[in-house]
Write a protein that holds these residues in place. Structure first.
Motif, PDB file in Angstrom:
ATOM      1  N   GLN A  37      95.454  16.949 -40.176  1.00 41.82           N
ATOM      2  CA  GLN A  37      95.551  16.553 -38.780  1.00 41.82           C
ATOM      3  C   GLN A  37      96.359  17.590 -37.999  1.00 41.82           C
ATOM      4  O   GLN A  37      95.979  17.978 -36.895  1.00 41.82           O
ATOM      5  N   GLN A  38      97.455  18.069 -38.588  1.00 41.78           N
ATOM      6  CA  GLN A  38      98.260  19.084 -37.931  1.00 41.78           C
ATOM      7  C   GLN A  38      97.470  20.397 -37.791  1.00 41.78           C
ATOM      8  O   GLN A  38      97.551  21.082 -36.764  1.00 41.78           O
ATOM      9  N   LYS A  45      94.925  23.527 -30.275  1.00 38.95           N
ATOM     10  CA  LYS A  45      95.880  24.205 -29.399  1.00 38.95           C
ATOM     11  C   LYS A  45      95.552  25.698 -29.317  1.00 38.95           C
ATOM     12  O   LYS A  45      95.560  26.283 -28.222  1.00 38.95           O
ATOM     13  N   ASP A  46      95.261  26.330 -30.463  1.00 42.54           N
ATOM     14  CA  ASP A  46      94.883  27.745 -30.466  1.00 42.54           C
ATOM     15  C   ASP A  46      93.610  27.985 -29.653  1.00 42.54           C
ATOM     16  O   ASP A  46      93.498  28.983 -28.935  1.00 42.54           O
ATOM     17  N   ALA A  47      92.655  27.065 -29.789  1.00 45.50           N
ATOM     18  CA  ALA A  47      91.412  27.198 -29.031  1.00 45.50           C
ATOM     19  C   ALA A  47      91.685  27.083 -27.540  1.00 45.50           C
ATOM     20  O   ALA A  47      91.105  27.824 -26.733  1.00 45.50           O
ATOM     21  N   GLU A  48      92.578  26.163 -27.155  1.00 41.01           N
ATOM     22  CA  GLU A  48      92.928  26.024 -25.739  1.00 41.01           C
ATOM     23  C   GLU A  48      93.624  27.300 -25.237  1.00 41.01           C
ATOM     24  O   GLU A  48      93.344  27.784 -24.141  1.00 41.01           O
ATOM     25  N   GLU A  49      94.538  27.857 -26.057  1.00 36.74           N
ATOM     26  CA  GLU A  49      95.217  29.091 -25.679  1.00 36.74           C
ATOM     27  C   GLU A  49      94.215  30.247 -25.587  1.00 36.74           C
ATOM     28  O   GLU A  49      94.280  31.057 -24.661  1.00 36.74           O
TER      29      GLU A  49
END
Length: 167
Positions: A37-38, A45-49
């Motif tokens: 899950q993490q 989060k990396d994809a959003e960044e």
């Protein structure tokens, strides 16, 4: 009772299996699920960044492209202005050269004209003297004409002498 004992044995075995599962397997599975899950959250989060960086890169690319187009337009306009200025300078130089050549041609023409006039005067003088000589020789070749010319010359001299005497 044997069935009861049998049930109890199965129940105890079941409880032991559940207890072993809860005690030994569940924490590992739970830990793996939490790690997964993490990991998924980190990937999101990396994809959003990455998406934000991509959007920023696209924005910078668009700005750079706009700036490059503007700069290219300035360079093109500058080149056109330079070309027009150079063309105007070349026209002025060509006009000055044409004027200089025309003036030089006119001067050469005037010099040649003066030279031709001098040559013609000299030649006309020679021809006039030759022609006059031929005419006088032809006129004086006949005896009666010669005598008439001498008489005419003498009459003119006497007339001139008489007019000087009267004055």
């Amino acid at each position: 009772m044997a069935t009861l004992l049998n049930y109890l044995g199965v129940l105890i075995g079941f409880v032991v299996i559940v207890w072993v599962l809860v005690r030994k397997v569940y924490p590992g599975v739970n830990r793996m699920a939490t790690e997964r899950q993490q990991l998924v959250e980190k990937q999101v989060k990396d994809a959003e960044e990455a998406s934000a960086r991509l959007a920023e890169a696209e924005r910078k690319y668009s700005e750079a492209l706009t700036e490059a187009r503007t700069e290219a337009a300035k360079i093109r306009d500058g080149a056109r202005a330079d070309a027009e200025r150079i063309l105007a300078e070349m026209r002025e130089q060509a006009q000055a050269e044409v004027t200089r050549i025309r003036k030089r041609g006119e001067e050469d023409l005037a010099t040649q004209r003066q030279q031709v006039i001098r040559e013609l005067r000299g030649r006309i003088g020679e021809l006039s003297v030759n022609l006059a000589g031929e005419l006088v020789a032809e006129h004086l070749s006949a005896t009666d004409r010669r005598e008439a010319s001498v008489d005419k010359l003498l009459d003119e001299l006497e007339a001139m002498a008489a007019s000087e005497g009267n004055a």
